[in-house]
Motif scaffolding. Structure first.
Motif, PDB file in Angstrom:
ATOM      1  N   GLN A 290       0.844  -1.192   0.000  1.00 62.34           N
ATOM      2  CA  GLN A 290       0.000   0.000   0.000  1.00 62.34           C
ATOM      3  C   GLN A 290       0.882   1.246   0.000  1.00 62.34           C
ATOM      4  O   GLN A 290       1.832   1.344   0.785  1.00 62.34           O
ATOM      5  CB  GLN A 290      -0.925   0.011   1.219  1.00 62.34           C
ATOM      6  CG  GLN A 290      -1.897   1.180   1.240  1.00 62.34           C
ATOM      7  CD  GLN A 290      -2.853   1.109   2.421  1.00 62.34           C
ATOM      8  OE1 GLN A 290      -2.737   0.243   3.274  1.00 62.34           O
ATOM      9  NE2 GLN A 290      -3.808   2.019   2.465  1.00 62.34           N
ATOM     10  N   MET A 291       0.584   2.169  -0.893  1.00 60.28           N
ATOM     11  CA  MET A 291       1.308   3.428  -0.941  1.00 60.28           C
ATOM     12  C   MET A 291       0.644   4.420   0.007  1.00 60.28           C
ATOM     13  O   MET A 291      -0.509   4.804  -0.194  1.00 60.28           O
ATOM     14  CB  MET A 291       1.336   3.989  -2.359  1.00 60.28           C
ATOM     15  CG  MET A 291       2.210   5.221  -2.512  1.00 60.28           C
ATOM     16  SD  MET A 291       3.973   4.884  -2.278  1.00 60.28           S
ATOM     17  CE  MET A 291       4.346   3.949  -3.784  1.00 60.28           C
ATOM     18  N   ILE A 292       1.358   4.792   1.064  1.00 56.81           N
ATOM     19  CA  ILE A 292       0.854   5.774   2.020  1.00 56.81           C
ATOM     20  C   ILE A 292       1.727   7.015   1.908  1.00 56.81           C
ATOM     21  O   ILE A 292       2.916   6.976   2.231  1.00 56.81           O
ATOM     22  CB  ILE A 292       0.880   5.216   3.453  1.00 56.81           C
ATOM     23  CG1 ILE A 292      -0.004   3.958   3.538  1.00 56.81           C
ATOM     24  CG2 ILE A 292       0.405   6.268   4.449  1.00 56.81           C
ATOM     25  CD1 ILE A 292      -0.011   3.307   4.910  1.00 56.81           C
ATOM     26  N   LYS A 293       1.137   8.075   1.400  1.00 52.44           N
ATOM     27  CA  LYS A 293       1.876   9.276   1.022  1.00 52.44           C
ATOM     28  C   LYS A 293       2.938   8.879   0.010  1.00 52.44           C
ATOM     29  O   LYS A 293       2.618   8.406  -1.064  1.00 52.44           O
ATOM     30  CB  LYS A 293       2.444   9.976   2.256  1.00 52.44           C
ATOM     31  CG  LYS A 293       1.365  10.565   3.169  1.00 52.44           C
ATOM     32  CD  LYS A 293       1.956  11.378   4.308  1.00 52.44           C
ATOM     33  CE  LYS A 293       0.863  12.018   5.146  1.00 52.44           C
ATOM     34  NZ  LYS A 293       1.408  12.809   6.269  1.00 52.44           N
ATOM     35  N   ASN A 294       4.207   9.032   0.326  1.00 53.19           N
ATOM     36  CA  ASN A 294       5.269   8.665  -0.615  1.00 53.19           C
ATOM     37  C   ASN A 294       6.020   7.420  -0.176  1.00 53.19           C
ATOM     38  O   ASN A 294       7.123   7.157  -0.648  1.00 53.19           O
ATOM     39  CB  ASN A 294       6.253   9.834  -0.777  1.00 53.19           C
ATOM     40  CG  ASN A 294       5.606  11.046  -1.423  1.00 53.19           C
ATOM     41  OD1 ASN A 294       4.783  10.907  -2.336  1.00 53.19           O
ATOM     42  ND2 ASN A 294       5.960  12.232  -0.960  1.00 53.19           N
ATOM     43  N   GLN A 295       5.415   6.635   0.717  1.00 53.42           N
ATOM     44  CA  GLN A 295       6.099   5.474   1.275  1.00 53.42           C
ATOM     45  C   GLN A 295       5.349   4.191   0.929  1.00 53.42           C
ATOM     46  O   GLN A 295       4.134   4.120   1.096  1.00 53.42           O
ATOM     47  CB  GLN A 295       6.211   5.605   2.795  1.00 53.42           C
ATOM     48  CG  GLN A 295       7.187   4.624   3.433  1.00 53.42           C
ATOM     49  CD  GLN A 295       8.612   4.928   3.053  1.00 53.42           C
ATOM     50  OE1 GLN A 295       9.105   6.039   3.248  1.00 53.42           O
ATOM     51  NE2 GLN A 295       9.295   3.949   2.477  1.00 53.42           N
ATOM     52  N   LEU A 296       6.073   3.191   0.425  1.00 53.17           N
ATOM     53  CA  LEU A 296       5.472   1.900   0.115  1.00 53.17           C
ATOM     54  C   LEU A 296       5.526   1.025   1.366  1.00 53.17           C
ATOM     55  O   LEU A 296       6.607   0.701   1.871  1.00 53.17           O
ATOM     56  CB  LEU A 296       6.218   1.226  -1.036  1.00 53.17           C
ATOM     57  CG  LEU A 296       5.581  -0.050  -1.601  1.00 53.17           C
ATOM     58  CD1 LEU A 296       4.180   0.238  -2.141  1.00 53.17           C
ATOM     59  CD2 LEU A 296       6.455  -0.643  -2.697  1.00 53.17           C
ATOM     60  N   VAL A 297       4.343   0.671   1.866  1.00 55.04           N
ATOM     61  CA  VAL A 297       4.240  -0.079   3.119  1.00 55.04           C
ATOM     62  C   VAL A 297       3.881  -1.532   2.819  1.00 55.04           C
ATOM     63  O   VAL A 297       3.010  -1.820   1.996  1.00 55.04           O
ATOM     64  CB  VAL A 297       3.174   0.547   4.047  1.00 55.04           C
ATOM     65  CG1 VAL A 297       3.068  -0.229   5.352  1.00 55.04           C
ATOM     66  CG2 VAL A 297       3.519   2.012   4.327  1.00 55.04           C
ATOM     67  N   VAL A 298       4.564  -2.446   3.500  1.00 60.70           N
ATOM     68  CA  VAL A 298       4.327  -3.884   3.366  1.00 60.70           C
ATOM     69  C   VAL A 298       3.449  -4.324   4.528  1.00 60.70           C
ATOM     70  O   VAL A 298       3.828  -4.179   5.697  1.00 60.70           O
ATOM     71  CB  VAL A 298       5.654  -4.660   3.374  1.00 60.70           C
ATOM     72  CG1 VAL A 298       5.393  -6.158   3.226  1.00 60.70           C
ATOM     73  CG2 VAL A 298       6.579  -4.163   2.268  1.00 60.70           C
TER      74      VAL A 298
END
Length: 232
Positions: A186-194
């Motif tokens: 999931q892309m949260i703001k500019n960070q790709l979260v696993v």
């Protein structure tokens, strides 16, 4: 003078790419390794061995020893014949995860091989996979529990290996370092979260510094449960 084995193998693999019209990335997707691994093979820096060599043989139809034969000896090996299939059939092939378990590629994972292929009618395939070609769809079996409640151990998942980049929030199969994962990205703001759907596992992030060891193998389209009921 006997050629270096890496050079011989590189010659054979380059021949395969020319014969099939495949790119290095396409070959990597078909056997489940990183594009960098194939790049090393075709340049002669390394050579496929073990499960990776077995996967090359399975995908191309050439015997394993052919990849280690010099030019003269290799001429005695017949080119594999591609088997024609009924036009109204749609085959989904097993993604051989074990092919990526060689040294320096994948040492741990959440998947095990189950069956070689499943045949669907054209109507069934259209309903399940839309207009995606069968060459894009692969199937693997999940053994890890990090996605419990969404995808459980023993479930079979169908992935689109043509999607080898982040294509919006969803569940992906990807390699990080030397480990194969199935997780929600999931892309949260500019960070790709696993994200693991099993709350026992912590979320983590893919940073810019991690990008060199992060490879997306495919996006999960659907899953089917393999539950068993005992009556005796």
């Amino acid at each position: 003078m006997k050629k270096n084995q890496n050079v011989v193998s590189a010659t054979r693999i380059n021949q395969i790419l020319d014969e099939r019209g495949w790119s290095q990335s396409e070959l990597a997707r078909r056997i489940g390794v990183s594009p960098q691994s194939v790049q090393f093979w075709v340049s002669g820096k390394t050579a496929p061995r073990g499960a990776n060599l077995s996967a090359l043989s399975s995908v191309t139809g050439y015997p394993e020893h052919w990849f280690l034969m010099d030019s003269v000896s290799a001429e005695s090996v017949d080119k594999p014949t591609l088997i024609s299939r009924r036009e109204d059939s749609y085959f989904v092939e097993l993604l051989d995860i074990e092919a990526s378990a060689g040294p320096g590629i994948i040492t741990k994972g959440e998947f095990t091989e189950t069956i070689r292929s499943i045949e669907y009618t054209s109507d069934e395939a259209l309903r399940l996979f839309g207009n995606r070609p069968s060459s894009n769809i692969k199937m693997i079996t999940v053994t890890g529990d990090s996605m419990n409640d969404t995808i459980c151990p023993g479930d079979q998942i169908f992935i689109d290996i043509h999607i080898n980049h982040f294509d919006g929030d969803g569940i992906y199969v990807f390699v990080f370092g030397q480990t194969l994962h199935i997780k929600r990205l999931q892309m949260i703001k500019n960070q790709l979260v696993v994200i693991s759907d099993n709350v026992k596992y912590r979320d983590w992030e893919i940073t810019k510094e991690d990008e060199e060891q992060f490879f997306i193998s495919g996006k999960v389209l659907l899953s089917q449960s393999r539950t068993y009921k005992r009556y005796a």
